[in-house]
Design a protein around this motif. Structure first.
Motif: not given
Length: 92
Positions: A36-60
Protein backbone atom coordinates in the motif's frame (compact mmCIF):
# COMPACT_ATOMS: atom_id res chain seq x y z
CA UNK A 1 22.15 -7.99 -26.48
CA UNK A 2 21.32 -5.29 -23.95
CA UNK A 3 17.73 -4.85 -22.78
CA UNK A 4 16.60 -1.32 -22.05
CA UNK A 5 14.08 -0.83 -19.28
CA UNK A 6 12.38 2.19 -17.80
CA UNK A 7 10.74 2.83 -14.44
CA UNK A 8 7.19 1.52 -14.17
CA UNK A 9 4.49 3.59 -12.55
CA UNK A 10 1.11 1.82 -12.66
CA UNK A 11 -0.67 5.14 -12.20
CA UNK A 12 0.42 6.13 -15.70
CA UNK A 13 -2.15 3.59 -16.92
CA UNK A 14 -5.00 4.31 -14.52
CA UNK A 15 -7.23 6.97 -16.02
CA UNK A 16 -10.21 7.57 -13.77
CA UNK A 17 -10.52 8.46 -10.10
CA UNK A 18 -12.50 5.23 -9.65
CA UNK A 19 -9.63 3.13 -11.09
CA UNK A 20 -7.09 4.86 -8.84
CA UNK A 21 -9.23 4.39 -5.72
CA UNK A 22 -9.83 0.73 -6.59
CA UNK A 23 -6.09 0.17 -7.06
CA UNK A 24 -5.27 1.80 -3.73
CA UNK A 25 -7.98 -0.15 -1.92
CA UNK A 26 -6.70 -3.42 -3.43
CA UNK A 27 -3.17 -2.52 -2.35
CA UNK A 28 -4.47 -1.76 1.15
CA UNK A 29 -6.06 -5.20 1.38
CA UNK A 30 -2.73 -6.94 0.61
CA UNK A 31 -1.18 -8.84 3.52
CA UNK A 32 2.01 -6.80 3.18
CA UNK A 33 1.44 -3.17 4.30
CA UNK A 34 4.43 -2.05 2.22
CA UNK A 35 2.42 -2.78 -0.95
CA UNK A 36 0.00 0.00 0.00
CA UNK A 37 2.79 2.44 0.85
CA UNK A 38 4.49 1.83 -2.49
CA UNK A 39 1.18 2.31 -4.33
CA UNK A 40 0.57 5.55 -2.45
CA UNK A 41 4.10 6.66 -3.29
CA UNK A 42 3.53 6.00 -7.00
CA UNK A 43 0.45 8.20 -6.95
CA UNK A 44 2.19 10.95 -4.99
CA UNK A 45 5.09 11.00 -7.48
CA UNK A 46 2.67 11.15 -10.40
CA UNK A 47 0.89 14.16 -8.89
CA UNK A 48 4.21 15.73 -7.88
CA UNK A 49 5.82 15.04 -4.53
CA UNK A 50 6.56 18.73 -3.97
CA UNK A 51 2.88 19.59 -4.41
CA UNK A 52 1.82 16.74 -2.11
CA UNK A 53 4.32 17.97 0.49
CA UNK A 54 2.89 21.48 0.24
CA UNK A 55 -0.70 20.24 0.65
CA UNK A 56 0.16 18.07 3.65
CA UNK A 57 2.58 20.46 5.30
CA UNK A 58 5.13 17.64 5.47
CA UNK A 59 8.74 17.56 4.33
CA UNK A 60 9.19 16.36 0.73
CA UNK A 61 12.27 14.25 1.51
CA UNK A 62 10.56 12.50 4.40
CA UNK A 63 7.56 11.78 2.17
CA UNK A 64 9.84 10.10 -0.39
CA UNK A 65 11.31 7.93 2.36
CA UNK A 66 7.96 7.19 4.02
CA UNK A 67 6.33 6.14 0.75
CA UNK A 68 9.26 4.20 -0.67
CA UNK A 69 8.17 0.86 0.73
CA UNK A 70 11.10 0.74 3.14
CA UNK A 71 9.84 3.56 5.34
CA UNK A 72 7.60 3.23 8.36
CA UNK A 73 5.31 6.28 8.36
CA UNK A 74 2.87 7.12 11.11
CA UNK A 75 -0.78 6.58 10.28
CA UNK A 76 -1.24 10.35 10.62
CA UNK A 77 1.19 10.86 7.71
CA UNK A 78 -0.56 8.26 5.54
CA UNK A 79 -3.96 9.83 6.28
CA UNK A 80 -2.70 13.31 5.35
CA UNK A 81 -1.26 12.02 2.06
CA UNK A 82 -4.47 10.20 1.16
CA UNK A 83 -6.47 13.36 1.81
CA UNK A 84 -4.01 15.56 -0.12
CA UNK A 85 -4.26 13.24 -3.11
CA UNK A 86 -8.06 13.40 -3.08
CA UNK A 87 -8.39 9.64 -2.64
CA UNK A 88 -10.89 7.66 -0.60
CA UNK A 89 -9.88 4.60 1.37
CA UNK A 90 -12.72 2.24 2.18
CA UNK A 91 -12.41 -0.54 4.70
CA UNK A 92 -15.02 -3.22 4.21
Amino acid sequence: MKTNTSPYNPFDYLETEEEINEYLNDAFMDDDPQVFLVALGHLARKQGMQEVARRTGLNRESLYKSLSGSGNPHFFTVKKVIKALGCKLEVA
